[in-house]
Design an enzyme around this catalytic site. Structure first.
Site, PDB file in Angstrom:
ATOM      1  N   ASP A 157       1.045  -1.267  -0.205  1.00  0.00           N
ATOM      2  CA  ASP A 157       0.003   0.014   0.308  1.00  0.00           C
ATOM      3  C   ASP A 157       0.906   1.350  -0.284  1.00  0.00           C
ATOM      4  O   ASP A 157       0.798   1.812   0.883  1.00  0.00           O
ATOM      5  CB  ASP A 157      -0.916   0.127   1.167  1.00  0.00           C
ATOM      6  CG  ASP A 157      -1.774   0.881   1.258  1.00  0.00           C
ATOM      7  OD1 ASP A 157      -1.605   1.898   0.423  1.00  0.00           O
ATOM      8  OD2 ASP A 157      -2.354   1.262   2.173  1.00  0.00           O
ATOM      9  N   SER A 159       3.071   4.940  -1.929  1.00  0.00           N
ATOM     10  CA  SER A 159       2.060   6.198  -2.545  1.00  0.00           C
ATOM     11  C   SER A 159       2.594   6.116  -4.335  1.00  0.00           C
ATOM     12  O   SER A 159       2.716   4.724  -4.553  1.00  0.00           O
ATOM     13  CB  SER A 159       2.354   7.270  -2.219  1.00  0.00           C
ATOM     14  OG  SER A 159       1.814   8.418  -2.666  1.00  0.00           O
TER      15      SER A 159
END
Ligand code: SPD
Length: 280
Positions: A157, A159
């Site tokens: 997870d 950016s």
């Protein structure tokens, strides 16, 4: 008009804007700029280095789709590794599965977790107190390259591929993820948008195919990220993304707002231009 507009600008040609009615938190950590603010439309929002990450109102479209396709098909889900995900939404969805015995979460920036615990507690929803959570503040690129630990599922997870997340988008990193997974292990990752981040999306498809032998993108939409279409990718040497474990789906579906068995089957359908390009 009250408040300010928070605007994320992508390569000087595309922007996403949200009215911010209250700024809750703003700091420059060792790794990045962290901003949390409240909006009339999506509730509280987290941005890192100016990139919108998650909001109270639409995070379910992202976190449920990142986690459950992998957790509902992997042959074993005893040990799960979450990389990044400092707001807690991904670990929360992982630990909704009663079959998960341990969830190691490796987040590079402790300040993101602390700021989200204070200003975005709805995202974690109790996950920080779950005894199955093993939260570590470390560089996951280094961790997967050196650890002796092994996992059944790895969820990435991160950016966008700038700043602290850059190292999470390369072949060496994917090879190390494969190393910490057994042959039946499953890797799920957010893989950007084929419209806004076309090259990144297709690079991820190519590299995960080459490293794991098999990988498939799957599709959805996240209002906060714009771009019309958002993707995640499922990679595994042996596991079949369509071999749904209905018992596991039944155990979580009452608490899900997006994910269910029908969504699972539908999300792996590929738009034609992507199917053609992946077949080349
Ligand atoms: N364009 C932003 C993509 C961000 C993906 N990660 C979000 C983190 C939510 N836990």
């Amino acid at each position: 008009m009250q408040g300010h507009w928070f605007t994320e600008v992508f390569e000087d040609c595309y922007s996403l804007g949200l009215r911010a009615k209250t700024f809750l938190h703003s700091e420059r950590s060792e790794f990045q700029q962290i901003d949390l603010f409240d909006t009339p439309m999506l509730g509280r929002v987290l941005a890192l280095d100016g990139i919108l990450q998650t909001s109270e109102a639409d995070e379910k479209y992202y976190h449920e789709m990142l986690v459950h396709p992998a957790l509902c098909t992997a042959p074993c889900i005893d040990n799960v590794l979450v990389i990044g995900g400092g707001d807690g939404g991904t670990a929360r969805e992982v630990l909704r599965h009663p079959g998960v015995k341990r969830c190691v979460m490796v987040e590079i920036d402790e300040r993101v977790v602390r700021a989200c615990q204070e200003h975005l507690p709805a995202l974690g929803d109790g996950v920080w107190d779950d005894p199955r959570l093993d939260l570590r503040f470390a560089d996951a690129v280094n961790m997967v390259g050196t650890t002796d630990e092994r996992f059944d599922v790895v969820i990435l997870d991160g950016s966008d591929p700038v700043g602290p997340s850059e190292g999470l988008f390369g072949r060496t990193f994917y090879e190390n993820v494969k190393r910490v997974l057994g042959p039946d292990g499953v890797f799920a990752l957010q893989s950007e948008s084929p419209t806004v981040y076309e090259d990144v999306f297709f690079d991820i498809q190519r590299m995960t195919q080459e490293v794991f032998g098999r990988s498939q993108p799957y599709f959805g939409s996240v209002l906060l990220y714009g771009a019309g279409i958002w993707t995640w990718t499922y990679a595994s040497q042996t596991a079949d993304p369509l071999a749904l474990n209905l018992e596991r789906v039944a155990a979580i579906e009452d608490r899900c707002e997006i994910y269910n068995a029908q969504i699972h089957a539908a999300c792996f359908a590929q738009p034609s231009f992507i199917r053609r390009r992946l077949a080349r």
